[in-house]
Design an enzyme around this catalytic site. Structure first.
Site, mmCIF file in Angstrom:
data_model
loop_
_atom_site.group_PDB
_atom_site.id
_atom_site.type_symbol
_atom_site.label_atom_id
_atom_site.label_comp_id
_atom_site.label_asym_id
_atom_site.label_seq_id
_atom_site.Cartn_x
_atom_site.Cartn_y
_atom_site.Cartn_z
ATOM 1 N N LYS A 1 0.846 -1.198 0.000
ATOM 2 C CA LYS A 1 0.000 0.000 0.000
ATOM 3 C C LYS A 1 0.887 1.256 0.000
ATOM 4 O O LYS A 1 1.871 1.296 -0.703
ATOM 5 C CB LYS A 1 -0.998 -0.051 1.164
ATOM 6 C CG LYS A 1 -1.901 -1.275 1.042
ATOM 7 C CD LYS A 1 -2.815 -1.503 2.205
ATOM 8 C CE LYS A 1 -2.130 -2.213 3.344
ATOM 9 N NZ LYS A 1 -3.023 -2.748 4.362
ATOM 10 N N ASP B 1 -5.284 -7.848 9.208
ATOM 11 C CA ASP B 1 -6.697 -7.438 9.229
ATOM 12 C C ASP B 1 -7.623 -8.521 8.663
ATOM 13 O O ASP B 1 -8.775 -8.656 9.109
ATOM 14 C CB ASP B 1 -6.920 -6.087 8.507
ATOM 15 C CG ASP B 1 -6.319 -6.028 7.112
ATOM 16 O OD1 ASP B 1 -5.648 -6.986 6.698
ATOM 17 O OD2 ASP B 1 -6.518 -5.002 6.423
HETATM 18 C C1 GLC Z 1 -2.240 -5.430 1.754
HETATM 19 C C2 GLC Z 1 -1.420 -6.035 2.871
HETATM 20 C C3 GLC Z 1 -2.210 -7.106 3.592
HETATM 21 C C4 GLC Z 1 -3.547 -6.554 4.040
HETATM 22 C C5 GLC Z 1 -4.295 -5.955 2.867
HETATM 23 C C6 GLC Z 1 -5.615 -5.332 3.275
HETATM 24 O O1 GLC Z 1 -2.460 -6.401 0.795
HETATM 25 O O2 GLC Z 1 -0.218 -6.564 2.365
HETATM 26 O O3 GLC Z 1 -1.491 -7.587 4.694
HETATM 27 O O4 GLC Z 1 -4.303 -7.563 4.634
HETATM 28 O O5 GLC Z 1 -3.497 -4.971 2.256
HETATM 29 O O6 GLC Z 1 -5.454 -4.318 4.209
#
Ligand code: GLC
Length: 462
Positions: A169, A205
């Protein structure tokens, strides 16, 4: 025959629609492509699970060491940190009963300078927010157990040890990749010296989402995030997890797996469905070549995908009479929430669409332009929904249970008017006959889920 002006307009309008639809074809996934995506996803998941193939696999399938789903009896007060979504939050959660909990939370900004700064700055900031929060809520000296929702890929070596594999991200803090994030948090807290905390668990998450849904729905076996990023967590048999490290309790046959499916495609597995827009987004991102599937799905990129298509058609003279605007031509200025808003208009009306176009300085848009912009948004969001559906259907078929509930969270799923229906329909089409499923909106997976993982961990003699 001589056409009058109106007929000419009609004819050219029909042609414009035709060309836009024609060029958007590449954004529409055929059923055969979805089948192929499912096949490749399973291959990658299995590669992630196996010791020998794990290092080169793009879907890493990290072991979370969470082996117990909530039984509804979890009780008590917990702290949680939530880093990696739209906001950073600190939470105080009081679990009372299966359907009764209280939650206080505060959002703290993480400025871009910190997101791209040093790890020490990031963890000092987190520790400071945590310290302020526990002081404000007078739980300063209770030494409450804490669950840390850290939504990035972690190689876990237990419930309280997680090595950051890579940033995703918008984050890229130096000195954190390869380090134990729990230790970095503890060090920052120790540097302050004014609070004492017991970190009970670090989790993703998607894991939090699964746990949060499983708390009230004992059929929940998959947690999915479609927010800033995209990811899925599911229940796997321990016997399939070659990388499970440490003591295996023979009474526990399952463990949650954080797939990190956002990285699907990093090995080229998605090249057969990627478009010029996907390649451009990737090229200008802070992590080129990485998180390829995430860049086709999630909220951080979906608006930009639509913008790139709109810009292309504007420059080709197919939209807005060929006249764009400074804002339209600027990267990142077409937010994903615009896609949700534009698609919320009733058929044939363009109220939200016009609001969005006005904000972009495109007041000269005709109704036909609005219809075409909406069509582009629909193509982009349906493709995202179908990609997620392919992944979920693949997981459901792999698990092979009679009936599965999928907990889903994230801003795209929450706010897009059709995402849920698009997903339900596509998943139904591709799950094995005889399996039933439902999609359930998760209630704050990152917060409540963190408390639940911490609560479950408190039950264990560590
Ligand atoms: C990105 C992160 C992952 C997370 C997802 C949603 O893919 O690498 O760990 O769960 O975003 O937030």
């Amino acid at each position: 025959m001589i056409e009058n002006l109106e007929q000419q307009n009609l004819r050219s309008r029909g042609q414009t629609d035709f060309w836009i639809r024609e060029q958007c074809q590449e954004l529409i996934l055929s059923d055969r492509q979805i089948e192929e995506l499912m096949r490749r996803m399973i291959l990658e998941i299995n590669r992630g699970l196996r010791k020998e193939t794990h290092p080169a696999a793009d879907v890493k399938c990290f072991i979370t060491y969470v082996q117990d789903l909530p039984n509804g009896k979890e009780k008590g007060k917990f702290l949680a940190l939530d880093l990696g979504g739209t906001n950073f939050r600190v939470l105080l959660i009081h679990l009372k009963d299966e359907n009764d909990f209280e939650m206080l939370s505060k959002i703290y900004a993480i400025p871009q300078s910190i997101m791209l700064g040093s790890g020490e700055q990031l963890f000092d900031h987190i520790a400071e927010c945590l310290a302020n929060f526990v002081k404000e809520h007078s739980v300063y000296d209770e030494r409450l157990p804490l669950g840390f929702t850290f939504s990035f890929p972690l190689t876990q070596l237990g419930l309280t040890k997680g090595i950051l594999a890579r940033w995703t991200k918008g984050f890229n803090c130096s000195g954190v990749v390869g380090e134990d994030v729990v230790q970095l948090l503890k060090d920052a807290i120790a540097r302050r010296g004014d609070v004492s905390i017991t970190v009970m668990a670090i989790l993703n998450d998607s894991t939090g989402t699964l746990m949060s849904c499983a708390h009230s729905n004992h059929n929940c076996r998959i947690g999915v995030i479609i927010g800033t990023g995209s990811n899925a967590c599911y229940v796997e048999k321990v016997e399939n997890c070659e990388l499970f490290d440490g003591y295996m309790d023979p009474t526990k046959q399952h463990v949650l797996i954080n797939t990190e499916w956002g990285a699907f495609g990093d090995n080229g597995a998605l090249d057969f469905v990627r478009t010029e827009y996907d390649r451009e987004i990737d090229h200008f991102s802070i992590n080129p070549g990485r998180q390829i599937q995430e860049k086709m799905i999630s909220g951080m990129y979906m608006g930009e995908l639509a913008r790139l298509a709109i810009v292309k058609f504007t420059k080709a003279g197919l939209l807005f009479g060929g006249v764009g605007s400074d804002i339209l031509f600027k990267r990142g200025q077409f937010f994903t929430k615009y896609v949700s808003e534009i698609e919320s208009d009733k058929p044939g009306t363009y109220n939200y669409c016009r609001d969005v176009l006005d904000e972009l300085g495109l007041e000269h848009a005709t109704d036909e332009d609005c219809a075409n912009v909406r069509y582009i948004c629909e193509c982009v969001s349906s493709r995202a929904a179908h990609l997620v559906s392919a992944g979920i259907a693949a997981l459901i078929n792999k698990m092979d249970e009679k009936s599965v509930t999928v907990g889903v969270d994230g801003s795209v799923y929450r706010f897009h008017p059709k995402f849920h229906d698009l997903m339900t329909q596509k998943i139904r089409q591709f799950v094995k006959p005889g399996i039933s499923f439902d999609l359930m909106l998760s209630e704050d997976g990152s917060g409540r889920g963190a408390a639940l993982v911490a609560a479950v961990a408190c039950r264990e003699p560590h």
